[in-house]
Design an enzyme around this catalytic site. Structure first.
Site, PDB file in Angstrom:
ATOM      1  N   LYS A 151       0.843  -1.181   0.000  1.00  0.00           N
ATOM      2  CA  LYS A 151       0.000   0.000   0.000  1.00  0.00           C
ATOM      3  C   LYS A 151       0.884   1.239   0.000  1.00  0.00           C
ATOM      4  O   LYS A 151       1.986   1.154   0.528  1.00  0.00           O
ATOM      5  CB  LYS A 151      -0.967   0.040   1.180  1.00  0.00           C
ATOM      6  CG  LYS A 151      -0.445  -0.370   2.542  1.00  0.00           C
ATOM      7  CD  LYS A 151       0.600   0.312   3.288  1.00  0.00           C
ATOM      8  CE  LYS A 151       0.803   1.725   3.515  1.00  0.00           C
ATOM      9  NZ  LYS A 151       1.999   2.087   4.284  1.00  0.00           N
ATOM     10  N   TYR A 167      -4.701   3.928   6.272  1.00  0.00           N
ATOM     11  CA  TYR A 167      -5.256   2.987   7.248  1.00  0.00           C
ATOM     12  C   TYR A 167      -6.568   3.519   7.827  1.00  0.00           C
ATOM     13  O   TYR A 167      -7.489   2.755   8.118  1.00  0.00           O
ATOM     14  CB  TYR A 167      -4.261   2.727   8.388  1.00  0.00           C
ATOM     15  CG  TYR A 167      -3.060   1.920   7.981  1.00  0.00           C
ATOM     16  CD1 TYR A 167      -3.191   0.596   7.582  1.00  0.00           C
ATOM     17  CD2 TYR A 167      -1.787   2.471   8.006  1.00  0.00           C
ATOM     18  CE1 TYR A 167      -2.090  -0.164   7.207  1.00  0.00           C
ATOM     19  CE2 TYR A 167      -0.675   1.727   7.636  1.00  0.00           C
ATOM     20  CZ  TYR A 167      -0.831   0.414   7.238  1.00  0.00           C
ATOM     21  OH  TYR A 167       0.257  -0.326   6.863  1.00  0.00           O
TER      22      TYR A 167
HETATM   23  P1  NAD Z   1      12.325   0.899   2.840  1.00  0.00           P
HETATM   24  O1  NAD Z   1      12.922   2.215   2.510  1.00  0.00           O
HETATM   25  O2  NAD Z   1      12.765   0.236   4.084  1.00  0.00           O
HETATM   26  O3  NAD Z   1      12.508  -0.121   1.625  1.00  0.00           O
HETATM   27  C1  NAD Z   1      12.387   0.267   0.296  1.00  0.00           C
HETATM   28  C2  NAD Z   1      13.241  -0.619  -0.570  1.00  0.00           C
HETATM   29  O4  NAD Z   1      13.183  -0.155  -1.905  1.00  0.00           O
HETATM   30  C3  NAD Z   1      14.735  -0.588  -0.161  1.00  0.00           C
HETATM   31  O5  NAD Z   1      15.212  -1.895  -0.159  1.00  0.00           O
HETATM   32  C4  NAD Z   1      15.371   0.212  -1.274  1.00  0.00           C
HETATM   33  O6  NAD Z   1      16.717  -0.180  -1.516  1.00  0.00           O
HETATM   34  C5  NAD Z   1      14.482  -0.112  -2.461  1.00  0.00           C
HETATM   35  N1  NAD Z   1      14.548   0.879  -3.529  1.00  0.00           N
HETATM   36  C6  NAD Z   1      14.642   0.597  -4.833  1.00  0.00           C
HETATM   37  N2  NAD Z   1      14.683   1.714  -5.561  1.00  0.00           N
HETATM   38  C7  NAD Z   1      14.628   2.737  -4.706  1.00  0.00           C
HETATM   39  C8  NAD Z   1      14.656   4.139  -4.875  1.00  0.00           C
HETATM   40  N3  NAD Z   1      14.718   4.713  -6.071  1.00  0.00           N
HETATM   41  N4  NAD Z   1      14.590   4.899  -3.762  1.00  0.00           N
HETATM   42  C9  NAD Z   1      14.481   4.353  -2.535  1.00  0.00           C
HETATM   43  N5  NAD Z   1      14.452   3.009  -2.309  1.00  0.00           N
HETATM   44  C10 NAD Z   1      14.537   2.213  -3.411  1.00  0.00           C
HETATM   45  O7  NAD Z   1      10.744   1.133   2.864  1.00  0.00           O
HETATM   46  P2  NAD Z   1       9.648   0.195   3.501  1.00  0.00           P
HETATM   47  O8  NAD Z   1       9.246   0.754   4.803  1.00  0.00           O
HETATM   48  O9  NAD Z   1      10.071  -1.208   3.440  1.00  0.00           O
HETATM   49  O10 NAD Z   1       8.413   0.466   2.512  1.00  0.00           O
HETATM   50  C11 NAD Z   1       8.327  -0.152   1.235  1.00  0.00           C
HETATM   51  C12 NAD Z   1       6.851  -0.238   0.825  1.00  0.00           C
HETATM   52  O11 NAD Z   1       6.164  -1.031   1.761  1.00  0.00           O
HETATM   53  C13 NAD Z   1       6.134   1.104   0.803  1.00  0.00           C
HETATM   54  O12 NAD Z   1       5.251   1.146  -0.278  1.00  0.00           O
HETATM   55  C14 NAD Z   1       5.364   1.144   2.087  1.00  0.00           C
HETATM   56  O13 NAD Z   1       4.183   1.908   2.019  1.00  0.00           O
HETATM   57  C15 NAD Z   1       5.058  -0.320   2.295  1.00  0.00           C
HETATM   58  N6  NAD Z   1       4.921  -0.674   3.704  1.00  0.00           N
HETATM   59  C16 NAD Z   1       3.804  -1.323   4.084  1.00  0.00           C
HETATM   60  C17 NAD Z   1       3.635  -1.662   5.399  1.00  0.00           C
HETATM   61  C18 NAD Z   1       2.408  -2.405   5.827  1.00  0.00           C
HETATM   62  O14 NAD Z   1       2.170  -2.519   7.023  1.00  0.00           O
HETATM   63  N7  NAD Z   1       1.613  -2.948   4.910  1.00  0.00           N
HETATM   64  C19 NAD Z   1       4.586  -1.323   6.348  1.00  0.00           C
HETATM   65  C20 NAD Z   1       5.721  -0.664   5.928  1.00  0.00           C
HETATM   66  C21 NAD Z   1       5.891  -0.339   4.594  1.00  0.00           C
END
Ligand code: NAD
Length: 373
Positions: free
Chosen positions: A141, A226
């Site tokens: 999401k 949410y």
């Molecule tokens: P994060 O920053 O920890 O991870 C993002 C990943 O994308 C990293 O591994 C990064 O290296 C990669 N990436 C690839 N290209 C990139 C770029 N151009 N810029 C930045 N990062 C890049 O983020 P996250 O917290 O893991 O979130 C990722 C997704 O998951 C988001 O869409 C977020 O909304 C979603 N999320 C959902 C939940 C949930 O409870 N459903 C919780 C957290 C995050």
């Protein structure tokens, strides 16, 4: 947090049974769902795309607990992460991809489902390419950063004959299942009022969540969603109008995206859901008032992965057992591929949230006008 319930209770048998069930074991009340059937189904291979905090902190561990799917592949642009997680989870080398080789995932028979866990503006591209590779898609999401992106994702999955789901893990969390059940069955009467607060401090000023091009927007896209979700399933209805207000304490850090937004979702019944999301505070709370006897439900840590605690009329929903939301979500999706069951978290669900989010931003842009949805 406690809210007074001044009226003496007049509880019918079915209401009393419900409150007891929800307070003393809501989980069992809800496991009748077809999603939790025990059919002997194929164990699907899932590839995680983007090995960040959520993918490797929550989803990969959850995939060690699933019954109908397993971690089969990894996609990352970082060689160190590919090596580290590949070895930690014993993923065969041929199932570990960089972004250049991503499309060749089509040839990989071990991978049935691609789960896109990248920054928000990358969801559409990587989901569409996964669909074109013939893989079922889960995207995190928000589903995309616009309704038109969601439409393209839905079309791509439809035309390639694959399923599309959004990572709405809370559909599989028992407190939220009670909320949805109450919205449908009106056991405590009709919902009359809802208050949802989802706030999280965004410490790191460098992170992608503060860049509009990658995030689409700020607190609304990330966590306000949410509040929108819970309002929709708590009411078992779609909002007909939205009014939103934006506030900023740090215009430098939040130059590109929203920091704090309050918004009101109006429903046909006259009910309002009063929502707050912020990147500058902590707090995850849910309160819903119902029409029978001033009944009310509260959930603390309401949108967390774990440690939610709920009460109905102040009585703790004590015996709701902790679940792994992500494991249940992925198992339900894996099962649905075989059974055709509705997961409740399909692309259509994600698109509807984006319709509401776009209306929310129109309200902000128009100086807080009420926007019909
Ligand atoms: P994060 O920053 O920890 O991870 C993002 C990943 O994308 C990293 O591994 C990064 O290296 C990669 N990436 C690839 N290209 C990139 C770029 N151009 N810029 C930045 N990062 C890049 O983020 P996250 O917290 O893991 O979130 C990722 C997704 O998951 C988001 O869409 C977020 O909304 C979603 N999320 C959902 C939940 C949930 O409870 N459903 C919780 C957290 C995050």
């Amino acid at each position: 947090m406690s809210t007074p319930n001044p009226k003496k209770e007049v509880i019918t048998t079915s209401r009393r049974d419900f409150i007891r069930a929800a307070s003393l074991g809501g989980a069992s009340l809800l496991t009748a769902s077809p999603l939790f059937g025990t059919a002997n189904l194929k164990n699907h291979g899932i590839a995680l795309v983007g090995l960040g905090q959520y993918a490797m902190g929550e989803l990969a561990p959850a995939l060690q607990q699933t019954k109908h799917c397993h971690l089969a592949g990894l996609v990352s642009g970082t060689p160190k992460k590919r090596a580290h997680y590949g070895s930690k989870y014993q993923i065969p080398k041929e199932n570990i991809y960089d972004y250049e080789r991503y499309d060749s995932i089509s040839d990989n028979k071990d991978i049935d489902i691609v789960y896109v866990v990248l920054p928000n503006s990358m969801h559409a591209d990587y989901s569409i390419r996964a669909a074109e590779a013939g893989k079922h898609v889960i995207t995190e999401k928000p589903m995309g950063i616009s309704v038109s992106e969601c439409d393209r994702m839905i079309d791509a999955c439809k035309s390639n004959g694959v399923t599309l789901n959004v990572g709405y893990r809370l559909h599989f969390e028992p407190h939220h299942q009670v909320v949805a059940h109450l919205g449908k069955e009106h056991t405590l009467g009709a919902p009359l009022y809802l208050r949802a607060e989802c706030c999280q401090v965004m410490d790191d000023p460098q992170q992608w969540r503060l860049r509009k091009a990658l995030a689409g927007g700020g607190a609304v896209y990330d966590i306000g969603i949410y509040c929108i979700q819970v309002a929709r399933y708590a009411m078992n209805a779609e909002p007909i109008a939205i009014t939103a207000q934006e506030f900023k304490t740090d215009p430098v850090k939040f130059a590109e995206v929203d920091e704090t937004v309050t918004f009101q979702l109006e429903f046909d019944s006259g009910v309002v859901a009063n929502c707050t999301c912020s990147y500058n505070a902590h707090g995850h709370k849910l309160y819903i008032a119902y029409s029978k006897n001033n009944d009310y439900l509260e959930v603390e840590n309401a949108f967390y992965y774990r440690d939610l605690s709920g009460s109905i009329n102040g009585r703790p929903m004590d015996n709701i057992l902790p679940v792994n939301q992500q494991a249940l979500q992925m198992d339900a999706i894996a099962q649905s591929i075989v059974t055709g069951n509705n997961t409740g978290i399909s692309g259509a669900e994600g698109r509807q949230d984006m319709v509401i989010i776009e209306a929310l931003y129109r309200s902000l842009e128009s100086g807080n006008q009420r926007i019909k949805i």
